[in-house]
Each structure stands twice: as C-alpha cells, then as structure tokens.
Scaffold this motif. Structure first.
Motif, PDB file in Angstrom:
ATOM      1  N   VAL A  62       0.850  -1.193   0.000  1.00 33.25           N
ATOM      2  CA  VAL A  62       0.000   0.000   0.000  1.00 33.25           C
ATOM      3  C   VAL A  62       0.887   1.244   0.000  1.00 33.25           C
ATOM      4  N   LEU A  63       0.663   2.122  -0.960  1.00 30.90           N
ATOM      5  CA  LEU A  63       1.410   3.375  -1.030  1.00 30.90           C
ATOM      6  C   LEU A  63       0.475   4.536  -0.720  1.00 30.90           C
ATOM      7  N   VAL A  64       0.818   5.313   0.285  1.00 29.36           N
ATOM      8  CA  VAL A  64       0.013   6.485   0.651  1.00 29.36           C
ATOM      9  C   VAL A  64       0.530   7.696  -0.122  1.00 29.36           C
ATOM     10  N   VAL A  65      -0.352   8.305  -0.904  1.00 29.96           N
ATOM     11  CA  VAL A  65      -0.004   9.487  -1.694  1.00 29.96           C
ATOM     12  C   VAL A  65      -0.466  10.721  -0.924  1.00 29.96           C
ATOM     13  N   ASN A  66       0.430  11.653  -0.696  1.00 27.26           N
ATOM     14  CA  ASN A  66       0.090  12.866   0.047  1.00 27.26           C
ATOM     15  C   ASN A  66      -1.015  13.656  -0.637  1.00 27.26           C
ATOM     16  N   THR A  67      -1.780  14.387   0.148  1.00 25.55           N
ATOM     17  CA  THR A  67      -2.817  15.251  -0.411  1.00 25.55           C
ATOM     18  C   THR A  67      -2.156  16.380  -1.185  1.00 25.55           C
ATOM     19  N   GLU A  68      -2.555  16.542  -2.448  1.00 24.07           N
ATOM     20  CA  GLU A  68      -1.935  17.569  -3.297  1.00 24.07           C
ATOM     21  C   GLU A  68      -2.738  18.863  -3.252  1.00 24.07           C
ATOM     22  N   GLU A  69      -2.047  19.956  -2.988  1.00 19.82           N
ATOM     23  CA  GLU A  69      -2.708  21.263  -2.943  1.00 19.82           C
ATOM     24  C   GLU A  69      -2.044  22.271  -3.871  1.00 19.82           C
ATOM     25  N   SER A  70      -1.049  21.812  -4.649  1.00 13.47           N
ATOM     26  CA  SER A  70      -0.351  22.725  -5.556  1.00 13.47           C
ATOM     27  C   SER A  70       0.164  21.951  -6.763  1.00 13.47           C
ATOM     28  N   PHE A  71       0.604  22.679  -7.763  1.00  7.75           N
ATOM     29  CA  PHE A  71       1.168  22.027  -8.949  1.00  7.75           C
ATOM     30  C   PHE A  71       2.421  21.231  -8.587  1.00  7.75           C
ATOM     31  N   GLU A  72       3.241  21.781  -7.712  1.00  5.66           N
ATOM     32  CA  GLU A  72       4.452  21.069  -7.294  1.00  5.66           C
ATOM     33  C   GLU A  72       4.096  19.753  -6.616  1.00  5.66           C
ATOM     34  N   ASP A  73       3.045  19.775  -5.784  1.00  2.00           N
ATOM     35  CA  ASP A  73       2.577  18.546  -5.142  1.00  2.00           C
ATOM     36  C   ASP A  73       2.157  17.525  -6.197  1.00  2.00           C
ATOM     37  N   ALA A  74       1.429  17.998  -7.210  1.00  2.79           N
ATOM     38  CA  ALA A  74       0.956  17.104  -8.277  1.00  2.79           C
ATOM     39  C   ALA A  74       2.136  16.502  -9.033  1.00  2.79           C
ATOM     40  N   TYR A  75       3.144  17.325  -9.337  1.00  2.00           N
ATOM     41  CA  TYR A  75       4.337  16.826 -10.037  1.00  2.00           C
ATOM     42  C   TYR A  75       5.006  15.713  -9.228  1.00  2.00           C
ATOM     43  N   GLU A  76       5.146  15.938  -7.915  1.00  2.90           N
ATOM     44  CA  GLU A  76       5.809  14.960  -7.052  1.00  2.90           C
ATOM     45  C   GLU A  76       5.026  13.653  -7.008  1.00  2.90           C
ATOM     46  N   SER A  77       3.696  13.742  -6.955  1.00  2.00           N
ATOM     47  CA  SER A  77       2.873  12.535  -6.920  1.00  2.00           C
ATOM     48  C   SER A  77       2.985  11.747  -8.224  1.00  2.00           C
ATOM     49  N   ILE A  78       2.962  12.463  -9.345  1.00  2.00           N
ATOM     50  CA  ILE A  78       3.088  11.798 -10.645  1.00  2.00           C
ATOM     51  C   ILE A  78       4.423  11.057 -10.736  1.00  2.00           C
ATOM     52  N   LYS A  79       5.492  11.720 -10.304  1.00  2.00           N
ATOM     53  CA  LYS A  79       6.820  11.086 -10.352  1.00  2.00           C
ATOM     54  C   LYS A  79       6.907   9.897  -9.399  1.00  2.00           C
ATOM     55  N   LEU A  80       6.246  10.003  -8.248  1.00  2.00           N
ATOM     56  CA  LEU A  80       6.246   8.906  -7.279  1.00  2.00           C
ATOM     57  C   LEU A  80       5.509   7.692  -7.844  1.00  2.00           C
ATOM     58  N   LEU A  81       4.323   7.929  -8.408  1.00  2.00           N
ATOM     59  CA  LEU A  81       3.546   6.833  -8.990  1.00  2.00           C
ATOM     60  C   LEU A  81       4.313   6.180 -10.130  1.00  2.00           C
ATOM     61  N   ALA A  82       5.004   7.001 -10.912  1.00  2.00           N
ATOM     62  CA  ALA A  82       5.793   6.474 -12.033  1.00  2.00           C
ATOM     63  C   ALA A  82       6.945   5.607 -11.524  1.00  2.00           C
ATOM     64  N   LYS A  83       7.590   6.072 -10.466  1.00  2.00           N
ATOM     65  CA  LYS A  83       8.720   5.318  -9.910  1.00  2.00           C
ATOM     66  C   LYS A  83       8.269   3.959  -9.393  1.00  2.00           C
ATOM     67  N   VAL A  84       7.175   3.952  -8.653  1.00  2.00           N
ATOM     68  CA  VAL A  84       6.670   2.708  -8.054  1.00  2.00           C
ATOM     69  C   VAL A  84       6.210   1.712  -9.113  1.00  2.00           C
ATOM     70  N   THR A  85       5.715   2.221 -10.239  1.00  2.00           N
ATOM     71  CA  THR A  85       5.216   1.332 -11.297  1.00  2.00           C
ATOM     72  C   THR A  85       6.260   1.041 -12.367  1.00  2.00           C
ATOM     73  N   GLY A  86       7.499   1.464 -12.127  1.00  2.00           N
ATOM     74  CA  GLY A  86       8.564   1.169 -13.086  1.00  2.00           C
ATOM     75  C   GLY A  86       8.467   1.953 -14.377  1.00  2.00           C
ATOM     76  N   THR A  87       7.836   3.139 -14.308  1.00  2.00           N
ATOM     77  CA  THR A  87       7.676   3.966 -15.515  1.00  2.00           C
ATOM     78  C   THR A  87       8.211   5.377 -15.266  1.00  2.00           C
ATOM     79  N   SER A  88       9.327   5.464 -14.566  1.00  2.00           N
ATOM     80  CA  SER A  88       9.888   6.770 -14.186  1.00  2.00           C
ATOM     81  C   SER A  88      10.099   7.696 -15.376  1.00  2.00           C
ATOM     82  N   GLU A  89      10.573   7.132 -16.472  1.00  2.00           N
ATOM     83  CA  GLU A  89      10.851   7.957 -17.663  1.00  2.00           C
ATOM     84  C   GLU A  89       9.573   8.632 -18.161  1.00  2.00           C
ATOM     85  N   LYS A  90       8.476   7.867 -18.205  1.00  2.00           N
ATOM     86  CA  LYS A  90       7.196   8.431 -18.650  1.00  2.00           C
ATOM     87  C   LYS A  90       6.710   9.505 -17.680  1.00  2.00           C
TER      88      LYS A  90
END
Length: 228
Positions: A62-90
C-alpha cells in the motif's frame, strides 16, 4: 490497472475498470482483484489505518499518496507513482510536458493588461462553496494573472451570497455545470445579483470542474480553459 475509485471517469478506459470504493475502500473487492500495489490518499491512511494494515497483511503493498494542494505537489505525486510502477521515464516526461505547457500559457497571459477579479463557484446557492489560498484553483488564477476575490481566506469553504455580491467580481466561473441544465443562465438570473459586474456584463462561464481540481495532467487543460 485492475481497479479504480468510484469517482474515476478519465480517461474513458477508466469507466470500464472495476470500482473499489471512494472515501471508504471496498476491501473485499480489492482482495478479489489481487493487486500488487494499492494507491491510497492520505485521508485513507488517517481514517482507515486498520483496513490498510489488513491489506498489507495479505501481501498487498500500500502506497500512501500525500494530499496535493499545488502544482508542485501534483508533479511529485506523478513522479512517485511512475517510480513505483517502473515507468519513471514516462512520469518525468509527463511532468516536463505539463511545465512546458504551463509556461506557454503564462507567456500568453502576460499580454493581458486588465487584471480581472474572479469568483469561482464550486457549488450553487444556497450553499456557495469556493476555493481560497492554498488550492489548485487559486494557484491557477495567480498563474494567469487574475485576482481571486476570496484569496484572503485559506482552503475550500462556504460563503454567503451577500458576501459575494458585496465583493462584486468581474467574472464568475462555475465548475459544476455538468450537473446542472443551465448553470450560467441560473447565475445570470439570481435575485440580488443584477448589479454584480459579472452578471451585468454577462461574464459568467462554466469550466470542467475535474480539470481545475484533480491533481493530474489535465490541470494544464484547466489552466488554459480558465485563461480563455
């Protein structure tokens, strides 16, 4: 992707996926789908820790994704999800594309000399709900060089019609239009609003609510729509 939340509606393929709950997680459904990993929001971790412990005990990461309240937060979440799913480049490419598109919109917005005063309406009367400082909507309005008339308040909150009328916005933006037959028309004919500049000049518009509140790639589409 074997399951999505009850509220996932984009892209279209999400509509065909198994639903696994909303605020509350459908534990039985999640277990039946046998995922390798389950992504949850911070609110789930705060309120349903026992459920998460149960799922982890069954071998589901289980991966807990922080609550996003800004564009920077959204960028970090996207990169985190990509890293965990083996799609960091995308993930990196997606974030860069969002930043590039955002920059291009900001460049266009610089040409605007008259700074509009904007009221963003997330729900209709009698329970007017809106977004203040520290929200995607407020950050978007700042990025395109307009003024959120309630930026002095933080987060999401309710406000009276009288207060909005007194603040006299130049533009009214409605984010719930898809749930109403004619939300802009209703706003233009509200009793007591006829002297509000936005109503008087017919500057009442609806935008896609998901694209200005959901922390994903469509945020940039929301920025462009609001800018227009």
């Amino acid at each position: 992707i074997v399951g999505v939340s009850d509220f996932d509606n984009y892209p279209e393929a999400a509509l065909d996926k198994e639903k696994v709950g909303g605020i509350e997680i459908n534990v039985e459904k999640v277990i039946s789908l046998q995922p390798d990993v389950l992504f949850v929001q911070q609110t789930h971790a705060d309120n349903y820790g026992d459920v998460i412990t149960q799922l982890e005990g069954l071998g589901i990461a289980v991966l807990v994704v922080n609550t996003e309240e800004s564009f920077e937060d959204a960028y970090e979440s996207i990169k985190l999800l990509a890293k965990v799913t083996g799609t960091s480049e995308k993930g990196t490419e997606m974030v860069q594309n969002m930043k590039d598109e955002l920059e291009a919109i900001q460049e266009k917005a610089k040409a605007v000399t008259e700074k509009k005063r904007v009221w963003v309406e997330v729900s209709a009367p009698p329970e007017l709900y809106t977004a203040g400082n520290g929200t995607f909507i407020n950050e978007t309005l700042e990025l395109i060089g307009v003024e959120n008339i309630v930026a002095s308040k933080d987060g999401w909150f309710t406000i009276s019609e009288e207060e909005v009328v007194k603040l006299n916005p130049d533009v009214v933006i409605i984010t719930y239009g898809e749930y109403e037959e004619d939300a802009p028309g209703d706003a233009l004919s509200r009793p007591g609003w006829q002297e509000v500049a936005a109503v008087k000049n017919k500057q009442v518009y609806e935008v896609n609510g998901d694209s200005v509140t959901r922390p994903g790639p469509r945020l940039v589409m929301g920025v462009e729509e609001l800018a227009k």
